[in-house]
Enzyme design. Structure first.
Site, mmCIF file in Angstrom:
data_model
loop_
_atom_site.group_PDB
_atom_site.id
_atom_site.type_symbol
_atom_site.label_atom_id
_atom_site.label_comp_id
_atom_site.label_asym_id
_atom_site.label_seq_id
_atom_site.Cartn_x
_atom_site.Cartn_y
_atom_site.Cartn_z
ATOM 1 C CD GLU B 26 22.515 82.865 32.315
ATOM 2 O OE1 GLU B 26 23.215 82.564 33.241
ATOM 3 O OE2 GLU B 26 21.150 82.223 31.978
ATOM 4 C CG ASN B 72 17.836 87.635 36.876
ATOM 5 O OD1 ASN B 72 16.800 87.757 36.265
ATOM 6 N ND2 ASN B 72 18.402 86.025 36.942
ATOM 7 N NE ARG B 73 21.550 88.498 41.355
ATOM 8 C CZ ARG B 73 20.820 87.260 40.906
ATOM 9 N NH1 ARG B 73 20.370 86.897 39.810
ATOM 10 N NH2 ARG B 73 21.894 85.639 41.285
ATOM 11 C CD GLU B 180 19.065 79.154 35.771
ATOM 12 O OE1 GLU B 180 19.949 79.256 34.691
ATOM 13 O OE2 GLU B 180 18.754 79.858 35.833
#
Ligand SMILES: [Zn+2]
Ligand SMILES: [Zn+2]
Lengths: 315, 315
Positions: B26, B72-73, B180
């Protein structure tokens, strides 16, 4: 010598392959080919053998462009003649297997037509990619597809540059056609892009069926964009990218770029202009997969090719 | 009990982290954070320690979402309390290291604000993600950012669902804010998305500086989209996807979806309609990274939150 406006006899095209997953994260081709492997009715045509085929199954499985090396650059004479040993890069082994099944490249046994399905993150719309300006069969096919999908547009990219030309999966066939549709992110399936690609393939198959059936295709001209160079991103001394595609250029594939037009915007806000000497037509602008190839965009020039009229010789 | 319309004293926010590369492909966050690591002038504010930080350097290096598992988890209590051994998944080790540097999560030593930068392939525009509807500091910050970037729009996603909530990198901080921005393909850097994200971060830092400096922020309301569910793609018995996001829904993040509206289009051309009982607001529509999570889109409902007025307690 054959005049540009004569009708020439060409052999029938009986063996056709549709490749998907040459890049495993380009989902339109992967999905269409898997669909047609399960049910080939949509792509069958009378008198044709049509083989939908996933060229890089491991990359598809992982949803990545490739595993060891780019399959779409792997069909070099060197690679194809290497002894088949286990520790070759995966894609080199695949290239050898594909060459055995659909080639050998350059031989009379090779498949007549190989259509290779790709997606791009660039705003290129429907694009057909040719590898040879003198392949009259392919030029006629491209012309037929363009006319069939009009008024929707379909650009033709000619990649015949002696240095920038590369060894594609489809190059195994006698008439290689690349289909490149975008914009679509890697790993994403968009219905608009999917249906556009599907239509292109079906029109291409219709053309081959008509050709084999004896239809005569009149001489025609085809507007193409000929690859003439690449543009890398601006970089610092360590090789790090220091600028992005300028907002004016982003999404402007196929739009004329004139000397002095903005091409990059540096992270500190400066504009970098195009320093070429004449108008060019950029494409593959900001393609995700080309960062590693050091290409911000591909430079093309517009040209009109003449195609002979053709008919099948066995009729 | 504190009334919704009172002004409450909150501790100053002195330690701020800006995370990029929690997902290594990203590119806006990766590029901004690397830029600010090289030269932090743009993100310095008086009285603040601002630390730009790449959370998943190996994933950034490979330009992939993650190496072993989604970072991110990964910030679960279980993961963070595992003994630190070498053969833990890479992202679990990173979670422990990040928790040590910016946490410990839930402790008074933790960073005050962690802004985590993400991109999406969905057409979500600028989105701020909150994890708690009762975090008045974050609500005020979000309100400030929304007002600062108006008339450009900035949506607020509230991810407080007991089951769908997950353990983010930013959850290590006292006030976690996700940013985001999309649409942007993985591995691509677009100048429009880059500049939008940059503006959001700068407004957020301005807010913290003003807050620490003694400015009083009046009670306010914030319109948010609260996550209420997920929708998977239609699948066959083997688990293979059989349909795509319908063209009417594609790119329509935040647009009301009513019962009976089309949501999917099957590969053989049938339309599948939304069967919910009331209007919802879909988002993360056709996000590349969510195919593996079996999410075609996230379902949200619109809600208005009230934020207390706030001022810094040390002034
Ligand atoms: Zn490709
Ligand atoms: Zn992300």
């Amino acid at each position: 010598m054959i005049s540009c406006h004569s009708i020439v006899n060409l052999p029938e095209a009986r063996k056709v392959a549709i490749f998907g997953g040459t890049h495993g994260n380009e989902m339109s081709g992967v999905t269409l080919v898997n669909l047609w492997i399960n049910n080939g009715a949509e792509v069958q045509r009378s008198g044709l053998t049509v083989k939908p085929y996933i060229t890089n199954p491991r990359a598809v499985e992982k949803c990545t462009r490739y595993v060891d090396t780019d399959l779409n650059r792997a069909f070099t004479t060197d690679n194809l003649s290497l002894p088949r040993i286990e520790d070759l890069p995966y894609e080199v082994r695949r290239a050898q297997e594909i060459n055995e099944t659909f080639g050998p490249k350059g031989s009379s046994d090779a498949y007549d037509v190989i259509v290779d399905l790709h997606n791009t993150t660039s705003n290129m719309g429907c694009t057909l990619i040719l590898e040879c300006s003198k392949d009259h069969f392919s030029l006629q096919m491209v012309n037929f597809i363009k006319q069939s999908i009009a008024p929707a547009s379909c650009s033709v990219l000619l990649n015949e540059h002696p240095l920038l030309h590369y060894s594609t999966s489809r190059s195994v066939g006698k008439h290689p056609i690349g289909v490149e549709v975008g914009p679509q992110p890697q790993g994403v399936l968009r219905s608009d892009i999917f249906e556009a690609m599907r239509a292109v393939v079906n029109h291409g198959l219709d053309f081959i069926e008509l050709f084999n059936g004896g239809m005569e295709f009149e001489p025609c001209t085809v507007d193409v964009y000929r690859v003439s160079g690449n543009m890398d991103y601006p970089r610092d001394k360590k090789g790090n990218i220091t600028a992005m595609i300028h907002p004016n250029l982003q999404d402007s594939d196929w739009v004329p770029l004139n000397p002095g037009d903005p091409v990059f915007q540096t992270f500190d806000g400066r504009t970098i202009n195009y320093e070429g000497e004449s108008t060019v037509y950029p494409t593959f602008i900001n393609e995700a997969a080309y960062y590693e190839k050091q290409q911000a965009f591909v430079i093309t020039r517009k040209e009109t090719l003449k195609a002979n009229g053709i008919r099948a010789s066995n009729i």
